[in-house]
Design a protein around this motif. Structure first.
Motif, PDB file in Angstrom:
ATOM      1  N   MET A  52       0.872  -1.156   0.000  1.00 48.65           N
ATOM      2  CA  MET A  52       0.000   0.000   0.000  1.00 48.65           C
ATOM      3  C   MET A  52       0.922   1.222   0.000  1.00 48.65           C
ATOM      4  SD  MET A  52      -2.784   1.136   2.900  1.00 48.65           S
ATOM      5  CE  MET A  52      -4.194   0.209   2.352  1.00 48.65           C
ATOM      6  N   ILE A  84      -2.943   0.682  -3.853  1.00 51.87           N
ATOM      7  CA  ILE A  84      -2.638  -0.732  -3.657  1.00 51.87           C
ATOM      8  C   ILE A  84      -1.957  -1.203  -4.937  1.00 51.87           C
ATOM      9  CG2 ILE A  84      -3.584  -3.038  -3.310  1.00 51.87           C
ATOM     10  CD1 ILE A  84      -5.999  -1.644  -1.919  1.00 51.87           C
ATOM     11  N   ILE A 125      -5.726  -5.019   4.185  1.00 52.44           N
ATOM     12  CA  ILE A 125      -5.489  -3.679   3.631  1.00 52.44           C
ATOM     13  C   ILE A 125      -6.568  -2.709   4.110  1.00 52.44           C
ATOM     14  CG2 ILE A 125      -5.668  -2.375   1.475  1.00 52.44           C
ATOM     15  CD1 ILE A 125      -2.983  -3.474   1.602  1.00 52.44           C
ATOM     16  N   TYR A 128      -6.129  -1.995   7.873  1.00 58.21           N
ATOM     17  CA  TYR A 128      -4.941  -1.153   8.049  1.00 58.21           C
ATOM     18  C   TYR A 128      -5.234   0.275   7.579  1.00 58.21           C
ATOM     19  CZ  TYR A 128      -0.228   0.698   7.513  1.00 58.21           C
ATOM     20  OH  TYR A 128       0.892   1.489   7.593  1.00 58.21           O
ATOM     21  N   SER A 137      -8.353   4.237  -2.176  1.00 55.20           N
ATOM     22  CA  SER A 137      -7.137   3.666  -2.744  1.00 55.20           C
ATOM     23  C   SER A 137      -7.279   3.559  -4.247  1.00 55.20           C
ATOM     24  CB  SER A 137      -6.864   2.281  -2.155  1.00 55.20           C
ATOM     25  OG  SER A 137      -5.647   1.780  -2.676  1.00 55.20           O
TER      26      SER A 137
END
Length: 185
Positions: A52, A84, A125, A128, A137
């Motif tokens: 990431m 990502i 992901i 987090y 993202s």
């Protein structure tokens, strides 16, 4: 980095192995990234990785390709944005026999096991990202990978025009909370 080397240099031939003599594929964005790695539960072997890229990077990898459209991305706050990338899963059986930089602690994932590995990576992901104040993202992916992500519940929003980058890939942005809720459903 060893998994990335194996997948991007040896399996897919996207990168030149000679550029990475230590068997670790890395680039300039890694200093601005949180790396993630997957260990298969039953075997205990390392099988997948992704990163990431965090908002402190001067620009995201997808931004260097100039394929994003302003109208699709203008509301994304930079400090809450990530990318990502370098999603890779080892598919070659006995990868340590192909790659002298790997030992028996590295394994492979069968094609039918890939959605489960991706689901775990994405779940991690999203957790987090949300814990660190990240809301969105970028992803630059093939149509086939977009279909797979949609099938497991990821909500993809078009962020630009398809571009030729190791094959035809389209840019998307993902709202992390929206996709986490969708995947849970």
């Amino acid at each position: 980095y060893k998994i990335r080397y194996h997948v991007y240099c040896l399996e897919r031939r996207f990168e030149d192995p000679a550029v990475f003599p230590l068997g670790k594929e890395q680039d300039a964005w890694d200093v601005h990234a949180a790396p993630f790695i997957v260990r298969e539960r039953t075997s205990g072997r390392w099988v997948a990785a992704m990163r990431m890229v965090l908002p402190d990077a001067a620009e995201f990898p997808v931004e260097t390709l100039e394929c994003l459209t302003p109208e699709a991305t203008h509301r994304l706050r930079r400090r809450a944005l990530t990318e990502i990338s370098r999603i890779c899963v080892i598919h070659s059986p006995a990868p340590h026999e192909i790659n002298g930089h790997l030992d028996r602690n590295f394994g492979a994932v069968a094609r039918n096991g890939e959605p489960e590995v991706l689901l775990g990576l994405l779940r991690t992901i999203f957790v987090y990202g949300l814990e660190h104040g990240l809301e969105y993202s970028y992803l630059l992916i093939t149509d086939a990978f977009a279909r797979l992500l949609r099938r497991i519940g990821v909500v993809l929003h078009s962020a630009g025009t398809p571009t030729d980058h190791r094959g035809l890939r389209a840019p998307y942005h993902v709202k992390l909370r929206e996709s986490a809720v969708s995947m849970s459903a």
